[in-house]
Design a protein around this motif. Structure first.
Motif, PDB file in Angstrom:
ATOM      1  N   ASP A  61       0.851  -1.186   0.000  1.00 23.80           N
ATOM      2  CA  ASP A  61       0.000   0.000   0.000  1.00 23.80           C
ATOM      3  C   ASP A  61       0.890   1.241   0.000  1.00 23.80           C
ATOM      4  N   VAL A  62       0.641   2.183  -0.892  1.00 17.58           N
ATOM      5  CA  VAL A  62       1.417   3.421  -0.983  1.00 17.58           C
ATOM      6  C   VAL A  62       0.501   4.586  -0.650  1.00 17.58           C
ATOM      7  N   ALA A  63       1.001   5.489   0.198  1.00 15.60           N
ATOM      8  CA  ALA A  63       0.237   6.656   0.621  1.00 15.60           C
ATOM      9  C   ALA A  63       1.109   7.901   0.528  1.00 15.60           C
ATOM     10  N   ILE A  64       0.445   9.030   0.456  1.00 11.25           N
ATOM     11  CA  ILE A  64       1.124  10.321   0.492  1.00 11.25           C
ATOM     12  C   ILE A  64       0.739  11.010   1.791  1.00 11.25           C
ATOM     13  N   VAL A  65       1.746  11.520   2.506  1.00 14.28           N
ATOM     14  CA  VAL A  65       1.534  12.294   3.730  1.00 14.28           C
ATOM     15  C   VAL A  65       2.366  13.557   3.576  1.00 14.28           C
ATOM     16  N   THR A  66       1.704  14.691   3.361  1.00 13.05           N
ATOM     17  CA  THR A  66       2.419  15.922   3.063  1.00 13.05           C
ATOM     18  C   THR A  66       1.855  17.110   3.842  1.00 13.05           C
ATOM     19  N   GLY A  67       2.724  18.039   4.156  1.00 16.37           N
ATOM     20  CA  GLY A  67       2.322  19.214   4.909  1.00 16.37           C
ATOM     21  C   GLY A  67       1.601  20.260   4.073  1.00 16.37           C
ATOM     22  N   ARG A  68       1.857  20.278   2.778  1.00 21.60           N
ATOM     23  CA  ARG A  68       1.208  21.244   1.894  1.00 21.60           C
ATOM     24  C   ARG A  68      -0.040  20.626   1.281  1.00 21.60           C
ATOM     25  N   SER A  69      -0.900  21.480   0.731  1.00 26.27           N
ATOM     26  CA  SER A  69      -2.086  21.010   0.009  1.00 26.27           C
ATOM     27  C   SER A  69      -2.007  21.532  -1.419  1.00 26.27           C
ATOM     28  N   SER A  70      -2.281  20.633  -2.369  1.00 25.41           N
ATOM     29  CA  SER A  70      -2.146  21.022  -3.766  1.00 25.41           C
ATOM     30  C   SER A  70      -2.991  20.117  -4.653  1.00 25.41           C
ATOM     31  N   GLY A  71      -3.704  20.748  -5.576  1.00 26.90           N
ATOM     32  CA  GLY A  71      -4.436  19.984  -6.576  1.00 26.90           C
ATOM     33  C   GLY A  71      -3.497  19.187  -7.460  1.00 26.90           C
ATOM     34  N   ILE A  72      -2.277  19.680  -7.620  1.00 25.96           N
ATOM     35  CA  ILE A  72      -1.278  18.983  -8.428  1.00 25.96           C
ATOM     36  C   ILE A  72      -0.954  17.630  -7.798  1.00 25.96           C
ATOM     37  N   VAL A  73      -0.808  17.601  -6.474  1.00 27.31           N
ATOM     38  CA  VAL A  73      -0.503  16.358  -5.765  1.00 27.31           C
ATOM     39  C   VAL A  73      -1.675  15.384  -5.907  1.00 27.31           C
ATOM     40  N   ALA A  74      -2.886  15.897  -5.761  1.00 20.48           N
ATOM     41  CA  ALA A  74      -4.068  15.041  -5.908  1.00 20.48           C
ATOM     42  C   ALA A  74      -4.128  14.444  -7.315  1.00 20.48           C
ATOM     43  N   ALA A  75      -3.810  15.249  -8.331  1.00 22.81           N
ATOM     44  CA  ALA A  75      -3.828  14.763  -9.712  1.00 22.81           C
ATOM     45  C   ALA A  75      -2.752  13.701  -9.934  1.00 22.81           C
ATOM     46  N   ARG A  76      -1.552  13.934  -9.410  1.00 20.46           N
ATOM     47  CA  ARG A  76      -0.478  12.951  -9.570  1.00 20.46           C
ATOM     48  C   ARG A  76      -0.831  11.659  -8.832  1.00 20.46           C
ATOM     49  N   ALA A  77      -1.416  11.769  -7.661  1.00 14.75           N
ATOM     50  CA  ALA A  77      -1.817  10.575  -6.903  1.00 14.75           C
ATOM     51  C   ALA A  77      -2.849   9.770  -7.692  1.00 14.75           C
ATOM     52  N   ARG A  78      -3.829  10.457  -8.277  1.00 13.08           N
ATOM     53  CA  ARG A  78      -4.829   9.768  -9.108  1.00 13.08           C
ATOM     54  C   ARG A  78      -4.155   9.060 -10.275  1.00 13.08           C
ATOM     55  N   GLN A  89      -1.010  18.152   6.262  1.00  9.79           N
ATOM     56  CA  GLN A  89      -0.751  17.464   7.532  1.00  9.79           C
ATOM     57  C   GLN A  89       0.452  18.081   8.238  1.00  9.79           C
ATOM     58  N   ARG A  90       0.198  18.882   9.228  1.00 14.42           N
ATOM     59  CA  ARG A  90       1.291  19.494   9.989  1.00 14.42           C
ATOM     60  C   ARG A  90       1.911  18.495  10.967  1.00 14.42           C
ATOM     61  N   ASP A  91       1.101  17.616  11.537  1.00 19.06           N
ATOM     62  CA  ASP A  91       1.588  16.600  12.466  1.00 19.06           C
ATOM     63  C   ASP A  91       1.657  15.269  11.715  1.00 19.06           C
ATOM     64  N   LYS A  92       2.781  15.035  11.074  1.00 16.90           N
ATOM     65  CA  LYS A  92       2.919  13.850  10.226  1.00 16.90           C
ATOM     66  C   LYS A  92       2.940  12.560  11.036  1.00 16.90           C
ATOM     67  N   ARG A  93       3.415  12.609  12.263  1.00 16.77           N
ATOM     68  CA  ARG A  93       3.399  11.402  13.097  1.00 16.77           C
ATOM     69  C   ARG A  93       1.954  10.983  13.371  1.00 16.77           C
ATOM     70  N   ALA A  94       1.098  11.935  13.740  1.00 10.36           N
ATOM     71  CA  ALA A  94      -0.316  11.620  13.986  1.00 10.36           C
ATOM     72  C   ALA A  94      -0.989  11.141  12.701  1.00 10.36           C
ATOM     73  N   SER A  95      -0.659  11.765  11.590  1.00  7.78           N
ATOM     74  CA  SER A  95      -1.219  11.350  10.296  1.00  7.78           C
ATOM     75  C   SER A  95      -0.802   9.928   9.961  1.00  7.78           C
ATOM     76  N   LEU A  96       0.443   9.614  10.206  1.00  6.97           N
ATOM     77  CA  LEU A  96       0.950   8.272   9.935  1.00  6.97           C
ATOM     78  C   LEU A  96       0.248   7.242  10.822  1.00  6.97           C
ATOM     79  N   ARG A  97       0.006   7.587  12.060  1.00  2.68           N
ATOM     80  CA  ARG A  97      -0.704   6.661  12.955  1.00  2.68           C
ATOM     81  C   ARG A  97      -2.139   6.427  12.460  1.00  2.68           C
ATOM     82  N   ARG A  98      -2.801   7.478  11.963  1.00  6.87           N
ATOM     83  CA  ARG A  98      -4.140   7.301  11.380  1.00  6.87           C
ATOM     84  C   ARG A  98      -4.076   6.383  10.167  1.00  6.87           C
TER      85      ARG A  98
END
Length: 188
Positions: A61-78, A89-98
């Protein structure tokens, strides 16, 4: 983190079921391009995209966890078929735990690749902490593995190769690609 022996590193890599990636400085070279109207652009390397595809093809399973928000990232992920995209995601540790709760994976079964100080909390909890060749020394000293390539220029592909080799899957995938290529060449 103390440097691991090759055997210990391989053991950690062999357990990985989930790979989480930062974007700026990992999937890109970290540069941000802004136009006069405020539009932004990012450049992604196809080698990294192919590495992600290889991981997904074997069930990692591959995921993206990033502090910035961008439509470009969403498009590349798709484009890459990445369904788990955690932006802003400012708190990447909490995001990773989720993320781990969502996937059912443990911290030991997770790899995270980050490139700078905001990634350090997440890098500190995973079983396989990785960074890019051009990361700051403070980050390089706190990971298990440093990719030979810089961010946005093949580092994620390097990570995929490392994990697939540790899991004993690399040669079979390569042979499959060679067979497909020979068939295409013969019929092309």
């Amino acid at each position: 983190m103390a440097r691991l022996t090759s055997s210990a590193l391989t053991q950690r890599a062999a357990r990985v079921r989930v790979v989480a990636l930062d974007v700026d400085g990992v999937l890109t070279d970290g540069r941000l391009y802004f136009g006069t109207r405020g539009e932004s652009l990012k450049a992604f390397d196809v080698r990294d995209g192919f590495g992600i595809r290889l991981l997904r093809d074997v069930g990692i399973d591959v995921a993206i966890v990033t502090g910035r928000s961008s439509g470009i990232v969403a498009a590349r992920a798709r484009d890459l078929g990445i369904e788990r995209v955690m932006q802003g995601q400012r708190d990447k540790r909490a995001s990773l735990r989720r993320l781990l709760t969502e996937t059912g994976a443990t911290e030991r079964e997770c790899a995270y690749m980050g490139d700078d100080w905001p990634d350090l909390p997440a890098l500190g909890i995973v079983g396989f902490a990785a960074t890019v060749a051009d990361a700051p020394d403070e980050v390089k000293r706190r990971v298990h593995w440093v990719a030979p390539s810089p961010g946005g220029r093949g580092a994620v592909r390097d990570l995929a190769r490392m994990l697939l080799r540790a899991q004993g899957r690399f040669e079979a995938i390569l042979q499959s690609a060679l067979q497909a290529g020979a068939t295409e060449f013969a019929h092309g």
